[in-house]
Enzyme design. Sequence first.
Site, PDB file in Angstrom:
ATOM      1  N   THR A 212       7.281  54.992  52.682  1.00 28.47           N
ATOM      2  CA  THR A 212       7.170  55.000  54.140  1.00 28.47           C
ATOM      3  C   THR A 212       8.233  55.921  54.711  1.00 28.47           C
ATOM      4  O   THR A 212       9.396  55.814  54.338  1.00 28.47           O
ATOM      5  CB  THR A 212       7.299  53.604  54.806  1.00 28.47           C
ATOM      6  N   ILE A 213       7.821  56.810  55.601  1.00 27.78           N
ATOM      7  CA  ILE A 213       8.812  57.696  56.223  1.00 27.78           C
ATOM      8  C   ILE A 213       9.745  56.891  57.123  1.00 27.78           C
ATOM      9  O   ILE A 213      10.866  57.315  57.395  1.00 27.78           O
ATOM     10  CB  ILE A 213       8.178  58.853  57.032  1.00 27.78           C
ATOM     11  N   ASP A 214       9.292  55.706  57.573  1.00 28.69           N
ATOM     12  CA  ASP A 214      10.104  54.917  58.508  1.00 28.69           C
ATOM     13  C   ASP A 214      11.401  54.410  57.885  1.00 28.69           C
ATOM     14  O   ASP A 214      12.309  54.001  58.602  1.00 28.69           O
ATOM     15  CB  ASP A 214       9.307  53.715  59.033  1.00 28.69           C
ATOM     16  N   LYS A 251      19.635  74.296  81.333  1.00 29.91           N
ATOM     17  CA  LYS A 251      19.062  73.572  82.489  1.00 29.91           C
ATOM     18  C   LYS A 251      18.086  72.452  82.136  1.00 29.91           C
ATOM     19  O   LYS A 251      17.470  71.880  83.031  1.00 29.91           O
ATOM     20  CB  LYS A 251      18.390  74.573  83.433  1.00 29.91           C
ATOM     21  N   MET A 259       9.203  59.128  65.414  1.00 30.09           N
ATOM     22  CA  MET A 259       8.362  58.141  64.757  1.00 30.09           C
ATOM     23  C   MET A 259       9.217  57.012  64.166  1.00 30.09           C
ATOM     24  O   MET A 259      10.358  57.220  63.796  1.00 30.09           O
ATOM     25  CB  MET A 259       7.539  58.822  63.663  1.00 30.09           C
ATOM     26  N   GLU A 320      10.528  55.436  68.507  1.00 29.25           N
ATOM     27  CA  GLU A 320       9.157  55.123  68.940  1.00 29.25           C
ATOM     28  C   GLU A 320       9.006  53.651  69.319  1.00 29.25           C
ATOM     29  O   GLU A 320       8.285  53.301  70.242  1.00 29.25           O
ATOM     30  CB  GLU A 320       8.196  55.468  67.791  1.00 29.25           C
TER      31      GLU A 320
END
EC number: 2.7.1.90
Length: 552
Positions: A212-214, A251, A259, A320
Amino acid sequence: MATPNSGRAASVYSEVQSSRIEHVLPLPSVLNHPFKIVQGPPSSAAGNPDEIAKLFPNLFGQPSAMLVPDVADSLDSNQQLKIGLVLSGGQAPGGHNVISGIFDYLQDRAKGSILYGFRGGPAGIMKCNYVQLTADYIHPYRNQGGFDMICSGRDKIETPEQFKQAEETAGKLDLNGLVVIGGDDSNTNACLLAENFRSKNLKTRVIGCPKTIDGDLKCKEVPTSFGFDTACKIYSEMIGNVMIDARSTGKYYHFVRLMGRAASHITLECALQTHPNITIIGEEVAAKKLALKDVTDYIVDVICKRADLGYNYGVILIPEGLIDFIPEVQNLIAELNEILAHDVVDEGGLWKKKLTSQSLQLFEFLPVAIQEQLMLERDPHGNVQVAKIETEKMLIQMVETELEKRKQQGTYKAHFKGQSHFFGYEGRCGLPTNFDSTYCYALGYAAGALLHSGKTGLISSVGNLGAPVAEWTVGGTALTSLMDVERRHGKFKPVIKKAMVELEGAPFKKFASLREEWALKNRYVSPGPIQFMGPGSDAASHTLLLELGSVA
């Protein structure tokens, strides 16, 4: 069964892709020599061991396994295995290398074995939709991103009928083993499958791999999930680019949502890599019981202080899952779900009288666009679709409103322009870093060894990741040891608990010690694109190294 023609044409690959195919991966030294498998002590569970023992009578308490050097191989190299594998859930860089590792293990240590890939996730197991994976089929996918070799899916094997379908597929293909490559839910499912197969005395063993990338599937024995390293480096490159843009124009405030539906690991890692002016960590918001107004005020306070220093630009990172960490927002959503299930929303707003005073106050505080989103965007069950709320845009609007108030009070005299970004899908299928490529290959090779030795209900575990690859440790950890139970529909359901950001952990503490300096001084770091050779090419994530104590 599908015709084994690879879906990819390596002839159209870029030079970098082509060079990655040929990149030879190192293995931990224990996998390069004869080894035997030794067992650890009996295991327990992450919580409620008595309930987990009832749910997994055949697996609970089994020890972890560790591969150690031996004078000769203890496993029968003449045994021809039939192994199935499945990709489950969202994509993560490195999945193809887990498959390559399993395949190469079988080629090296169990010649004549067959490897099947189930197409489209767990549905492929239930429908017996598979392809036989050969050297030629796998070749164009080595060290490449994506899950498109066999594709993934989010189906679960849950009902008695579905378990029966899985049993039939295992029997039809005469499987000795099945590897489930997935996250916390998928590995919970893998453990249920292993328990089911063992209770029916089927020979099919089941091993999980942590994907899992999480970054929220980890424990002492499984130091990280694969894909996290690559995804964070992809996002950090883009954040670094945005930082230089902010500084160049002078600016814009860039609000970047990253994610990570539950834990804020990606946001924290990207902050450590790039040094943004503001980073919101969901777990800290929850621990401090902050309201949405508190988060807004914190951002606005920093913007005002920066304006006093002459900086009317900056970069702000937002996880996220932020909304899920704010109790008042959760209460509002629960009340809206209840009201909208029974009432029609009248334009006069009479329905609002059914909200509690706190929820009404919050609802009125939200920008009109977000109010409308909460009212109109419903899922098939009629609930508010929290995932569709663009938190970065919501915060920009709320910051604008608060800054306007401060302008009128004379405490803010500058100009604010917000730019919103969401970095998510861009990170899921990139070319895996050297770390993820090597880690995944070792996870796959280890899964092959565990199945060859007849193990089941374990998750492939590769440790000592702060050391050179040769010194990495290899084994398997009892899936039941990662489990707790949740009460759903009046029954206990087993779940692998998500690993959240620990506020007492080394990664968060390092971030917390530096954030005030980053807020007012521009300490921006631009990490640049992922490197496969030269400086930084073999570096692991800050989070991993800090958790392992490999860096100060």
